[in-house]
Design an enzyme around this catalytic site. Structure first.
Site, PDB file in Angstrom:
ATOM      1  N   SER A 138       0.861  -1.186   0.000  1.00  0.00           N
ATOM      2  CA  SER A 138       0.000   0.000   0.000  1.00  0.00           C
ATOM      3  C   SER A 138       0.893   1.230   0.000  1.00  0.00           C
ATOM      4  O   SER A 138       2.021   1.178   0.507  1.00  0.00           O
ATOM      5  CB  SER A 138      -0.892   0.014   1.249  1.00  0.00           C
ATOM      6  OG  SER A 138      -1.553   1.262   1.398  1.00  0.00           O
ATOM      7  N   TYR A 151      -1.697  -1.299  10.559  1.00  0.00           N
ATOM      8  CA  TYR A 151      -1.871  -1.645   9.144  1.00  0.00           C
ATOM      9  C   TYR A 151      -0.733  -1.057   8.307  1.00  0.00           C
ATOM     10  O   TYR A 151      -0.108  -1.768   7.500  1.00  0.00           O
ATOM     11  CB  TYR A 151      -3.215  -1.120   8.639  1.00  0.00           C
ATOM     12  CG  TYR A 151      -3.415  -1.259   7.143  1.00  0.00           C
ATOM     13  CD1 TYR A 151      -3.944  -2.422   6.602  1.00  0.00           C
ATOM     14  CD2 TYR A 151      -3.061  -0.226   6.271  1.00  0.00           C
ATOM     15  CE1 TYR A 151      -4.109  -2.563   5.218  1.00  0.00           C
ATOM     16  CE2 TYR A 151      -3.225  -0.348   4.901  1.00  0.00           C
ATOM     17  CZ  TYR A 151      -3.756  -1.518   4.379  1.00  0.00           C
ATOM     18  OH  TYR A 151      -3.913  -1.654   3.022  1.00  0.00           O
TER      19      TYR A 151
END
Length: 251
Positions: A138, A151
Protein backbone atom coordinates in the site's frame (compact mmCIF):
# COMPACT_ATOMS: atom_id res chain seq x y z
CA UNK A 1 4.36 -10.14 -16.48
CA UNK A 2 2.50 -11.90 -19.25
CA UNK A 3 -1.26 -11.45 -18.89
CA UNK A 4 -2.39 -14.69 -20.54
CA UNK A 5 -1.69 -18.39 -20.17
CA UNK A 6 -1.25 -18.35 -16.40
CA UNK A 7 -2.73 -20.32 -13.53
CA UNK A 8 -3.19 -17.72 -10.80
CA UNK A 9 -4.04 -18.02 -7.11
CA UNK A 10 -5.34 -14.82 -5.52
CA UNK A 11 -5.88 -14.56 -1.76
CA UNK A 12 -8.63 -12.15 -0.74
CA UNK A 13 -10.18 -12.62 -4.16
CA UNK A 14 -13.83 -12.41 -3.16
CA UNK A 15 -14.07 -8.67 -2.58
CA UNK A 16 -12.60 -5.30 -3.48
CA UNK A 17 -9.28 -5.11 -5.30
CA UNK A 18 -8.86 -8.89 -5.14
CA UNK A 19 -12.14 -9.54 -6.90
CA UNK A 20 -11.52 -6.78 -9.43
CA UNK A 21 -8.14 -8.20 -10.36
CA UNK A 22 -9.41 -11.78 -10.35
CA UNK A 23 -12.12 -10.84 -12.87
CA UNK A 24 -9.73 -8.77 -15.00
CA UNK A 25 -7.23 -11.65 -15.14
CA UNK A 26 -9.98 -14.24 -15.74
CA UNK A 27 -11.29 -12.47 -18.85
CA UNK A 28 -8.23 -13.02 -21.09
CA UNK A 29 -8.29 -16.74 -20.36
CA UNK A 30 -6.06 -17.23 -17.33
CA UNK A 31 -7.11 -19.97 -14.90
CA UNK A 32 -7.94 -18.06 -11.72
CA UNK A 33 -8.41 -19.58 -8.26
CA UNK A 34 -9.49 -17.29 -5.44
CA UNK A 35 -9.70 -17.53 -1.67
CA UNK A 36 -11.40 -15.29 0.84
CA UNK A 37 -12.59 -14.91 4.43
CA UNK A 38 -16.28 -14.69 3.57
CA UNK A 39 -17.65 -17.81 1.91
CA UNK A 40 -20.72 -16.07 0.48
CA UNK A 41 -18.59 -13.41 -1.25
CA UNK A 42 -16.35 -16.13 -2.64
CA UNK A 43 -19.34 -18.03 -4.01
CA UNK A 44 -20.85 -14.85 -5.50
CA UNK A 45 -17.60 -14.08 -7.33
CA UNK A 46 -17.26 -17.62 -8.72
CA UNK A 47 -20.90 -17.71 -9.80
CA UNK A 48 -20.50 -14.41 -11.64
CA UNK A 49 -17.37 -15.67 -13.44
CA UNK A 50 -17.91 -19.15 -14.92
CA UNK A 51 -14.67 -21.11 -14.98
CA UNK A 52 -13.20 -19.36 -11.97
CA UNK A 53 -12.50 -21.58 -8.94
CA UNK A 54 -12.27 -21.01 -5.20
CA UNK A 55 -10.78 -22.55 -2.09
CA UNK A 56 -11.50 -21.83 1.54
CA UNK A 57 -8.46 -20.42 3.30
CA UNK A 58 -7.81 -18.82 6.68
CA UNK A 59 -4.62 -16.84 6.13
CA UNK A 60 -4.26 -16.40 9.89
CA UNK A 61 -3.90 -20.17 10.34
CA UNK A 62 -0.56 -21.77 9.34
CA UNK A 63 -2.19 -25.21 9.08
CA UNK A 64 -4.86 -23.87 6.72
CA UNK A 65 -2.15 -22.31 4.55
CA UNK A 66 -0.20 -25.58 4.36
CA UNK A 67 -3.33 -27.58 3.53
CA UNK A 68 -4.43 -25.16 0.79
CA UNK A 69 -0.95 -25.04 -0.71
CA UNK A 70 -0.94 -28.84 -0.91
CA UNK A 71 -4.43 -28.81 -2.47
CA UNK A 72 -3.44 -26.18 -5.04
CA UNK A 73 -0.34 -28.09 -6.12
CA UNK A 74 -2.36 -31.30 -6.51
CA UNK A 75 -5.41 -29.82 -8.25
CA UNK A 76 -3.69 -27.08 -10.27
CA UNK A 77 -0.20 -28.36 -11.13
CA UNK A 78 0.27 -25.54 -13.66
CA UNK A 79 -0.03 -22.89 -10.91
CA UNK A 80 2.61 -20.27 -11.68
CA UNK A 81 1.32 -17.01 -10.16
CA UNK A 82 0.70 -16.31 -6.47
CA UNK A 83 -1.07 -13.05 -5.70
CA UNK A 84 -0.80 -12.30 -1.95
CA UNK A 85 -3.69 -9.86 -1.77
CA UNK A 86 -5.64 -10.71 1.42
CA UNK A 87 -5.52 -7.96 4.02
CA UNK A 88 -7.44 -6.29 6.79
CA UNK A 89 -7.41 -2.63 7.81
CA UNK A 90 -8.68 -1.65 11.23
CA UNK A 91 -8.33 1.63 13.14
CA UNK A 92 -6.00 1.69 16.14
CA UNK A 93 -4.51 4.22 18.52
CA UNK A 94 -0.73 4.51 18.47
CA UNK A 95 -1.05 7.22 21.15
CA UNK A 96 -2.94 4.94 23.53
CA UNK A 97 -3.59 1.30 24.28
CA UNK A 98 -3.51 -0.92 21.19
CA UNK A 99 -6.26 -3.52 21.11
CA UNK A 100 -4.54 -6.91 21.23
CA UNK A 101 -7.01 -8.54 18.82
CA UNK A 102 -6.53 -5.76 16.26
CA UNK A 103 -2.76 -6.00 16.60
CA UNK A 104 -2.48 -9.76 16.27
CA UNK A 105 -5.08 -10.20 13.51
CA UNK A 106 -3.61 -7.36 11.42
CA UNK A 107 0.00 -8.54 11.67
CA UNK A 108 -0.97 -12.18 11.16
CA UNK A 109 -3.13 -11.48 8.09
CA UNK A 110 -1.13 -8.73 6.39
CA UNK A 111 2.45 -9.83 7.07
CA UNK A 112 2.69 -13.40 8.32
CA UNK A 113 0.00 -14.57 5.88
CA UNK A 114 1.88 -13.59 2.69
CA UNK A 115 5.19 -14.86 4.07
CA UNK A 116 3.68 -18.22 5.03
CA UNK A 117 1.67 -18.58 1.82
CA UNK A 118 4.72 -17.85 -0.34
CA UNK A 119 6.89 -20.20 1.69
CA UNK A 120 4.36 -23.01 1.28
CA UNK A 121 4.32 -22.62 -2.53
CA UNK A 122 7.92 -21.56 -3.13
CA UNK A 123 9.42 -24.84 -4.28
CA UNK A 124 6.48 -25.43 -6.61
CA UNK A 125 6.85 -21.95 -8.14
CA UNK A 126 10.60 -22.46 -8.60
CA UNK A 127 9.84 -25.54 -10.68
CA UNK A 128 7.99 -23.48 -13.28
CA UNK A 129 9.58 -22.00 -16.38
CA UNK A 130 8.06 -18.61 -15.54
CA UNK A 131 6.52 -17.80 -12.17
CA UNK A 132 5.43 -14.64 -10.41
CA UNK A 133 4.81 -13.67 -6.79
CA UNK A 134 2.80 -10.47 -6.38
CA UNK A 135 2.61 -8.91 -2.93
CA UNK A 136 -0.06 -6.28 -2.32
CA UNK A 137 1.34 -3.58 -0.08
CA UNK A 138 0.00 0.00 0.00
CA UNK A 139 1.13 3.58 -0.38
CA UNK A 140 0.49 3.66 3.38
CA UNK A 141 3.63 1.57 3.72
CA UNK A 142 5.51 4.68 2.55
CA UNK A 143 3.31 7.42 4.07
CA UNK A 144 1.56 5.91 7.10
CA UNK A 145 -2.02 6.77 7.99
CA UNK A 146 -1.72 7.47 11.70
CA UNK A 147 -5.22 6.22 12.56
CA UNK A 148 -4.23 2.80 11.13
CA UNK A 149 -0.66 2.67 12.38
CA UNK A 150 -0.45 -1.11 12.65
CA UNK A 151 -1.87 -1.65 9.14
CA UNK A 152 0.56 0.90 7.71
CA UNK A 153 3.47 -0.76 9.52
CA UNK A 154 2.57 -4.21 8.13
CA UNK A 155 2.58 -2.82 4.60
CA UNK A 156 5.98 -1.17 5.16
CA UNK A 157 7.28 -4.52 6.43
CA UNK A 158 5.87 -6.41 3.43
CA UNK A 159 7.55 -3.89 1.11
CA UNK A 160 10.87 -4.61 2.82
CA UNK A 161 10.28 -8.36 2.67
CA UNK A 162 9.47 -8.13 -1.05
CA UNK A 163 12.80 -6.41 -1.71
CA UNK A 164 14.68 -9.18 0.09
CA UNK A 165 12.64 -11.88 -1.62
CA UNK A 166 13.28 -10.35 -5.04
CA UNK A 167 17.01 -10.33 -4.37
CA UNK A 168 17.05 -13.90 -3.11
CA UNK A 169 15.15 -15.10 -6.19
CA UNK A 170 17.08 -13.06 -8.77
CA UNK A 171 18.76 -16.12 -10.28
CA UNK A 172 15.59 -18.23 -10.46
CA UNK A 173 12.55 -18.35 -12.73
CA UNK A 174 10.44 -16.59 -10.06
CA UNK A 175 9.83 -12.86 -10.37
CA UNK A 176 8.65 -10.81 -7.38
CA UNK A 177 6.31 -7.87 -7.98
CA UNK A 178 4.92 -5.41 -5.49
CA UNK A 179 1.56 -3.73 -6.03
CA UNK A 180 1.14 -0.63 -3.87
CA UNK A 181 -2.38 0.77 -4.32
CA UNK A 182 -3.39 4.30 -3.38
CA UNK A 183 -6.73 4.81 -1.62
CA UNK A 184 -9.32 2.81 -3.57
CA UNK A 185 -13.07 2.80 -2.99
CA UNK A 186 -13.60 -0.64 -1.46
CA UNK A 187 -14.92 -1.91 1.87
CA UNK A 188 -11.39 -1.65 3.31
CA UNK A 189 -12.23 1.52 5.27
CA UNK A 190 -12.22 3.57 2.06
CA UNK A 191 -15.83 3.25 0.91
CA UNK A 192 -16.70 6.90 1.57
CA UNK A 193 -13.20 8.34 1.22
CA UNK A 194 -13.45 11.34 -1.13
CA UNK A 195 -9.72 11.07 -1.86
CA UNK A 196 -9.94 7.48 -3.11
CA UNK A 197 -9.88 6.20 -6.71
CA UNK A 198 -12.85 4.29 -7.99
CA UNK A 199 -12.26 0.55 -8.08
CA UNK A 200 -12.97 0.41 -11.83
CA UNK A 201 -10.37 3.09 -12.58
CA UNK A 202 -7.81 1.40 -10.37
CA UNK A 203 -8.23 -2.06 -11.92
CA UNK A 204 -8.06 -0.68 -15.47
CA UNK A 205 -4.89 1.31 -14.74
CA UNK A 206 -3.29 -1.53 -12.77
CA UNK A 207 -3.79 -4.09 -15.54
CA UNK A 208 -1.93 -1.81 -17.96
CA UNK A 209 1.04 -1.55 -15.58
CA UNK A 210 0.91 -5.25 -14.67
CA UNK A 211 1.41 -6.13 -18.32
CA UNK A 212 4.77 -4.32 -18.42
CA UNK A 213 8.17 -5.49 -17.15
CA UNK A 214 8.09 -3.41 -13.95
CA UNK A 215 8.88 -4.71 -10.45
CA UNK A 216 6.55 -2.18 -8.80
CA UNK A 217 2.96 -2.05 -9.99
CA UNK A 218 2.07 1.59 -9.39
CA UNK A 219 -0.77 3.62 -10.86
CA UNK A 220 -0.08 7.33 -11.34
CA UNK A 221 -2.12 8.22 -8.25
CA UNK A 222 0.24 6.16 -6.07
CA UNK A 223 3.56 7.56 -7.24
CA UNK A 224 3.74 10.75 -5.16
CA UNK A 225 3.22 8.84 -1.90
CA UNK A 226 5.48 5.97 -3.00
CA UNK A 227 8.30 8.45 -3.65
CA UNK A 228 7.98 10.33 -0.36
CA UNK A 229 10.41 8.44 1.94
CA UNK A 230 13.64 10.34 2.54
CA UNK A 231 15.29 12.78 4.98
CA UNK A 232 12.26 15.10 5.04
CA UNK A 233 9.51 12.47 4.94
CA UNK A 234 8.08 13.44 8.34
CA UNK A 235 6.81 16.81 7.09
CA UNK A 236 4.68 15.21 4.39
CA UNK A 237 3.44 12.51 6.77
CA UNK A 238 2.14 15.29 9.01
CA UNK A 239 0.55 17.13 6.08
CA UNK A 240 -1.03 13.92 4.75
CA UNK A 241 -2.53 12.95 8.09
CA UNK A 242 -3.84 16.46 8.71
CA UNK A 243 -5.57 16.29 5.33
CA UNK A 244 -6.99 12.83 6.00
CA UNK A 245 -8.34 14.01 9.35
CA UNK A 246 -10.34 16.85 7.78
CA UNK A 247 -14.05 16.20 7.26
CA UNK A 248 -15.14 16.09 3.60
CA UNK A 249 -16.11 19.47 2.16
CA UNK A 250 -19.81 20.15 2.39
CA UNK A 251 -20.13 18.33 5.73
Amino acid sequence: MKLTGNTIFITGGGTGIGRGLAEALHKPGNKVIISGRRKERLEDTIKANPGMSGVELNVQDPDSIKAVAKQLIEEYPDLNVLFNNAGIMLPDNAAGVIDEDVLVSTVTTNLLGPIRMTSALMEHLKSKEEAVIINTTSVLGFVPLAMTAVYSATKAALHSYSLSQRYMLKDTSVKVLEMAPPGVQTDLMNLNNPHAMSLTQFIEATMKVLGTDTDEVLVEEAKMLRNNPGPSEGAFVTQFNDMMSEPPKGH
